[in-house]
Write a protein that holds these residues in place. Sequence first.
Motif, PDB file in Angstrom:
ATOM      1  N   GLU A 125       0.833  -1.219   0.000  1.00 34.84           N
ATOM      2  CA  GLU A 125       0.000   0.000   0.000  1.00 34.84           C
ATOM      3  C   GLU A 125       0.868   1.271   0.000  1.00 34.84           C
ATOM      4  N   GLY A 126       2.096   1.143   0.452  1.00 38.09           N
ATOM      5  CA  GLY A 126       2.992   2.317   0.480  1.00 38.09           C
ATOM      6  C   GLY A 126       3.306   2.825  -0.916  1.00 38.09           C
ATOM      7  N   LYS A 127       3.086   1.991  -1.912  1.00 35.93           N
ATOM      8  CA  LYS A 127       3.401   2.395  -3.302  1.00 35.93           C
ATOM      9  C   LYS A 127       2.145   2.877  -4.044  1.00 35.93           C
ATOM     10  N   ALA A 128       0.977   2.773  -3.398  1.00 33.65           N
ATOM     11  CA  ALA A 128      -0.290   3.015  -4.118  1.00 33.65           C
ATOM     12  C   ALA A 128      -0.353   4.411  -4.727  1.00 33.65           C
ATOM     13  N   ASP A 129       0.044   5.425  -3.950  1.00 32.12           N
ATOM     14  CA  ASP A 129      -0.017   6.800  -4.483  1.00 32.12           C
ATOM     15  C   ASP A 129       0.899   6.948  -5.699  1.00 32.12           C
ATOM     16  N   HIS A 130       2.129   6.457  -5.544  1.00 35.82           N
ATOM     17  CA  HIS A 130       3.077   6.638  -6.653  1.00 35.82           C
ATOM     18  C   HIS A 130       2.730   5.786  -7.857  1.00 35.82           C
ATOM     19  N   LEU A 131       2.142   4.635  -7.595  1.00 35.75           N
ATOM     20  CA  LEU A 131       1.742   3.814  -8.745  1.00 35.75           C
ATOM     21  C   LEU A 131       0.643   4.519  -9.529  1.00 35.75           C
ATOM     22  N   ALA A 132      -0.332   5.043  -8.811  1.00 38.26           N
ATOM     23  CA  ALA A 132      -1.422   5.756  -9.508  1.00 38.26           C
ATOM     24  C   ALA A 132      -0.857   6.945 -10.287  1.00 38.26           C
ATOM     25  N   ALA A 133       0.089   7.652  -9.670  1.00 36.09           N
ATOM     26  CA  ALA A 133       0.687   8.824 -10.353  1.00 36.09           C
ATOM     27  C   ALA A 133       1.529   8.382 -11.546  1.00 36.09           C
ATOM     28  N   ALA A 134       2.248   7.274 -11.369  1.00 33.06           N
ATOM     29  CA  ALA A 134       3.137   6.792 -12.447  1.00 33.06           C
ATOM     30  C   ALA A 134       2.348   6.313 -13.657  1.00 33.06           C
ATOM     31  N   LEU A 135       1.094   5.929 -13.423  1.00 29.25           N
ATOM     32  CA  LEU A 135       0.280   5.429 -14.550  1.00 29.25           C
ATOM     33  C   LEU A 135      -0.476   6.549 -15.255  1.00 29.25           C
ATOM     34  N   GLU A 136      -0.330   7.756 -14.716  1.00 28.37           N
ATOM     35  CA  GLU A 136      -0.916   8.915 -15.401  1.00 28.37           C
ATOM     36  C   GLU A 136      -0.036   9.251 -16.608  1.00 28.37           C
ATOM     37  N   PRO A 137      -0.582   9.896 -17.609  1.00 32.97           N
ATOM     38  CA  PRO A 137       0.270  10.321 -18.731  1.00 32.97           C
ATOM     39  C   PRO A 137       1.345  11.288 -18.228  1.00 32.97           C
ATOM     40  N   GLY A 138       2.479  11.284 -18.917  1.00 28.50           N
ATOM     41  CA  GLY A 138       3.541  12.231 -18.539  1.00 28.50           C
ATOM     42  C   GLY A 138       4.809  11.502 -18.148  1.00 28.50           C
ATOM     43  N   LYS A 139       5.825  12.272 -17.872  1.00 32.04           N
ATOM     44  CA  LYS A 139       7.147  11.694 -17.574  1.00 32.04           C
ATOM     45  C   LYS A 139       7.703  12.305 -16.288  1.00 32.04           C
ATOM     46  N   ARG A 140       6.798  12.484 -15.292  1.00 32.16           N
ATOM     47  CA  ARG A 140       7.248  13.144 -14.057  1.00 32.16           C
ATOM     48  C   ARG A 140       8.289  12.315 -13.315  1.00 32.16           C
ATOM     49  N   PHE A 141       8.088  11.010 -13.361  1.00 29.12           N
ATOM     50  CA  PHE A 141       8.957  10.125 -12.559  1.00 29.12           C
ATOM     51  C   PHE A 141       9.859   9.303 -13.478  1.00 29.12           C
ATOM     52  N   PRO A 142      11.026   8.925 -12.967  1.00 30.86           N
ATOM     53  CA  PRO A 142      11.909   8.055 -13.782  1.00 30.86           C
ATOM     54  C   PRO A 142      11.196   6.812 -14.301  1.00 30.86           C
ATOM     55  N   VAL A 143      10.359   6.215 -13.477  1.00 31.16           N
ATOM     56  CA  VAL A 143       9.717   4.967 -13.916  1.00 31.16           C
ATOM     57  C   VAL A 143       8.825   5.189 -15.138  1.00 31.16           C
ATOM     58  N   GLN A 144       8.362   6.430 -15.305  1.00 28.85           N
ATOM     59  CA  GLN A 144       7.529   6.732 -16.483  1.00 28.85           C
ATOM     60  C   GLN A 144       8.372   6.829 -17.756  1.00 28.85           C
ATOM     61  N   GLN A 145       9.667   6.853 -17.597  1.00 27.32           N
ATOM     62  CA  GLN A 145      10.539   6.897 -18.787  1.00 27.32           C
ATOM     63  C   GLN A 145      10.930   5.490 -19.249  1.00 27.32           C
ATOM     64  N   VAL A 146      10.434   4.494 -18.529  1.00 25.44           N
ATOM     65  CA  VAL A 146      10.593   3.110 -19.014  1.00 25.44           C
ATOM     66  C   VAL A 146       9.576   2.926 -20.118  1.00 25.44           C
ATOM     67  N   ASP A 147      10.093   2.802 -21.339  1.00 32.21           N
ATOM     68  CA  ASP A 147       9.215   2.898 -22.522  1.00 32.21           C
ATOM     69  C   ASP A 147       9.848   2.067 -23.636  1.00 32.21           C
ATOM     70  N   PRO A 148       9.740   0.729 -23.537  1.00 32.24           N
ATOM     71  CA  PRO A 148      10.462  -0.134 -24.491  1.00 32.24           C
ATOM     72  C   PRO A 148      10.171   0.256 -25.942  1.00 32.24           C
ATOM     73  N   ILE A 149      11.219   0.442 -26.715  1.00 30.92           N
ATOM     74  CA  ILE A 149      11.084   0.917 -28.099  1.00 30.92           C
ATOM     75  C   ILE A 149      10.321  -0.103 -28.937  1.00 30.92           C
ATOM     76  N   HIS A 150      10.756  -1.347 -28.801  1.00 32.33           N
ATOM     77  CA  HIS A 150      10.094  -2.398 -29.607  1.00 32.33           C
ATOM     78  C   HIS A 150       9.857  -3.624 -28.726  1.00 32.33           C
TER      79      HIS A 150
END
Length: 245
Positions: free
Chosen positions: A199-224
């Motif tokens: 549950e400690g990750k719930a806020d950040h997970l919800a935020a990370a799944l929003e559009p945008g590149k605010r967090f490093p994890v949102q820059q994980v974006d496999p090319i192919h």
Amino acid sequence: MAVSLHCYATARWAEKSAALIAEQLIEAVERNGTATLMLAGGNTPRPLYEALAKLTKVPWDVVYFFWGDERVAAPDEPGSNFKMAVESLLGPLGIPSDNRRVNPMPSGGDPAQNAEQYEARLRHIFGIADGSTPRFDVVLLGMGDDGHTASLFPGTKALRETERLVVANRVAKLGTTRLTATLRLINNAHYVALLVTGEGKADHLAAALEPGKRFPVQQVDPIHGDLVWMVDAAAGEQLAVECEE
Ligand code: 6PG
């Protein structure tokens, strides 16, 4: 790139996620004769590794093991990502930690030299020259409660690295330097699993799944490749998704 999310009951997360990862390893061996697996560190993966180690259908004798990041901790010290994987995966599989298919990140000495050495080792094992990028079959990553992944922390230099595959990354907030795979290496993978529980990750997970590149994890974006979030019900409590029992 396909993005998907699997949410499982906390008690089933490890077993269910391990089954997905095992399938990817099996498919990789069917494709290539071997499978390359980049392991995540931290605490989240431990139960998953323990579940993975029970899946004898995976041809483990042709799986090559790597790490996505390492702390400045000797291989036998608490906090070592290598140590955690030896305890929860390699040991139970009966794979000696000095097996030639096991490629820990160096953790003693000069981090910058260690990063160069690991990068050279990757190039050698993947059989590729400078300039091109290894393509991992399976990359496992966690997510910190600040949205970091591997040791790509918010505001750190490694996030801006576009040439190197592995760098020594100064993480001021931790007062340490860590070795980490770069986004160039991670995003060239065939299959990237993002492992998030609690549950400690719930806020950040919800935020990370929003559009945008605010967090490093949102820059994980496999090319192919595919990006697959594997979360438990506790981490996914703010998501409008069904969590499989
Ligand atoms: C590390 C990891 C790191 C980890 C996150 C989440 O070395 O710490 O590679 O990226 O995945 O910090 O850590 P937990 O799984 O312990 O929450």
